[in-house]
Design an enzyme around this catalytic site. Sequence first.
Site, PDB file in Angstrom:
ATOM      1  N   GLU A 229       0.879  -1.180   0.000  1.00  0.00           N
ATOM      2  CA  GLU A 229       0.000   0.000   0.000  1.00  0.00           C
ATOM      3  C   GLU A 229       0.907   1.217   0.000  1.00  0.00           C
ATOM      4  O   GLU A 229       1.410   1.620   1.048  1.00  0.00           O
ATOM      5  CB  GLU A 229      -0.893  -0.014   1.258  1.00  0.00           C
ATOM      6  CG  GLU A 229      -1.845  -1.194   1.319  1.00  0.00           C
ATOM      7  CD  GLU A 229      -2.967  -1.113   0.294  1.00  0.00           C
ATOM      8  OE1 GLU A 229      -3.114  -0.047  -0.340  1.00  0.00           O
ATOM      9  OE2 GLU A 229      -3.665  -2.120   0.112  1.00  0.00           O
ATOM     10  N   CYS A 263      -2.113   9.416   2.457  1.00  0.00           N
ATOM     11  CA  CYS A 263      -1.773   8.761   1.180  1.00  0.00           C
ATOM     12  C   CYS A 263      -2.747   9.114   0.069  1.00  0.00           C
ATOM     13  O   CYS A 263      -2.368   9.170  -1.092  1.00  0.00           O
ATOM     14  CB  CYS A 263      -1.721   7.251   1.363  1.00  0.00           C
ATOM     15  SG  CYS A 263      -3.271   6.568   1.970  1.00  0.00           S
TER      16      CYS A 263
END
Length: 486
Positions: A229, A263
Site C-alpha cells: 500500500e 496517502c
Amino acid sequence: MGTSSSSSMSPSSTLPYHTPAEIDEIHERLLTTFRAGTTQPLPYRRHQLLQLARLVQDNATALEDAVFKDLGKPRQEAAVAELGNVLNCCLYDADHLEEWTKPEKPQVAAWRSDWDTTVYRVPKGLVLVIGPWNYPYILTLGPFMGAIAAGCTCVVKGSELAPATAQLLADLFPKYLDPHAYAFVNGAVPETTHLLERRWDHIMFTGSSKTGRVIAAAAAKHVTPVTLELGGKSPVVIADDADIEIAAKRVLYGKLQNSGQLCVSPDHVYVPRNKQDAFIAALLKMYKTFWPNGPFHEGSRWGNIVNPAQHARLRSLLNRTKGEVVIGGYFDGDKRIAPTIVKNVKLDDALMEDELFGPILPIIAVDNLEEAIHLIGTQPAPLVIYAFTSDEVVKEKLLELTRSGTLCMNDTVTHLAVYEMPFGGQGDSGHGTWNSKYTFDAFTHLRSYVDIPLALEPKLSDRYPPYTDEKYHAMTATLRTKIPDA
Ligand code: NAD
C-alpha cells in the site's frame, strides 16, 4: 511481551526498540502458536477481534492524546478517521467470520460431479504488518484485524516516527490480545530489516513507494507474497460542469486532513483554464470559513508536519516552485506549514516532482478534459483519481481512459470509510488490496481439496497404460470439440 532493558532507544525519542534477540523470540513464539492451531477456531478469532475493539474503546482518549503528541493531529480527525473506523471494522469482521470462512463447493464439470471438490479458506500462517506514521492506528490495526479474522498469527511493526502511539500500542497489545499469537514490535530501519530477514507467510506493508521496493525485494528472497500500500500523486479533475463551490470545499477538506500527510490526499488539481480564478476564489472563501482566525490561531487545531526534515523538504519545494502562491505559503518555526494554494503550476514544476505529502495544493490549468486525461496518463498510476462532475459521459471517459487504485467522484478522502470495498493501488501506488473482507482475503489461502472415491475406479480405466488407440480416442474428445464461430 514487551521490550527488555537491553533494547536500544530511538535517537529522537524515548521509544524503546526491540532487539534482534527479542524479535527472534517473538517470531519463534508466534510460529509455534500458529502450528498448534490455536488461532484457527472461529470463537477464538471473534474474541480477539472484540478485544481489539475494547482496546480502542477503553483507551480512546489516551490514543487520541498520543497521536496529538506525535503529530498535533486534531482529536476529531483521530477519533473519526482512525479509532471509529477500527472499532467499526472489528465488529463488522467479527460478525462476518462464519460467512467469510465458509468452505465453497464449486460447480464442476458433470464427469467430476461424484468427486468431493471443496475450496477451504485457510490462514496463510505467521504474517507481518508494517505501518507508517501518518495514520498510525487505522494503518496498523486495520491490516492487523484482517490477520486475526483470517486466523493468522501476526507481528505488527509500528512507525518510529510516531513514537507515542507506537509505545502505547506496544503497551496495550498484551493487555488485550493473546501474547502467544500477536505482538507489536518497535524499531527503525535496522529492526525492520531484521524482521524482514525472517520468513513470513505474507507481508502487508503501508508506506512510501521507495521503502515498498525494499520490502518487495526482501520478501522475494523467501518467495513471500506481499501487499504493498504505497503513495503517489492523486490528482483532482474539475470538469466543465462542476459545482465550483462544493468542489473547492471538498478538495480543501480532503487536502487538509492530517495537514496533507495522507496517502489519498488530493495532490494537485486540473482545472479548466477559464475556471481557475473562480476555483481559487472559492478555495479562498472556504479557507476563511475553515480558519476564520488563520490556521496558526490557538483554536484552529491545525496539525504539525511530522518532523523538521519533512518541514524543510516542503519549504524547499515552495522556494523552488515557479507557480504563484495565492493562499498561505508561510510557516511557524519548523513545526507547521499554513495551508497553501499555488496556481499556474506546470508539469515540470518542483511541486510535481514527487508525492507532496503536505498542505500544498498546486493548481494546473488545462484546456479541456482530454488534456487532463492525457497529463494523468503521463504520470505513474496514483492511488486515487478524484473528479468533480455530474456528467455521465465524463465519468465514463475517466473510467475507461485512466488508471488508478480508486476513482472517486465528487468528494475526496471519504471513500476510505467504505470498508465494504477494496482499497489499494495500481502500478507505482502498490498492489493488492485491503479493507475488512479484502484484508481477510489477503491473509487467506484458498486451499483446494479433492477426494476421488475409490468406487469410481472403473470410470478411470482409460487413463492407465498400456496406452492404446481406443483409449487415446476416448481421452481426447476435448480436442474435437466444436468451437463456436463467434
Ligand atoms: P516509510 O516508507 O518511510 O515507512 C513505513 C515503514 O517502513 C515504517 O514502519 C518504517 O520503519 C519502515 N521503513 C522505512 N524505511 C525502511 C527501510 N529502508 N527498510 C525497512 N523498513 C523501512 O513511510 P512513511 O513515511 O511512514 O509513510 C508515508 C508514506 O506512506 C507516503 O508515501 C504515503 O503515501 C504512504 N502511505 C500509503 C498508504 C496507503 O494505504 N497506500 C497509507 C498511508 C501512507
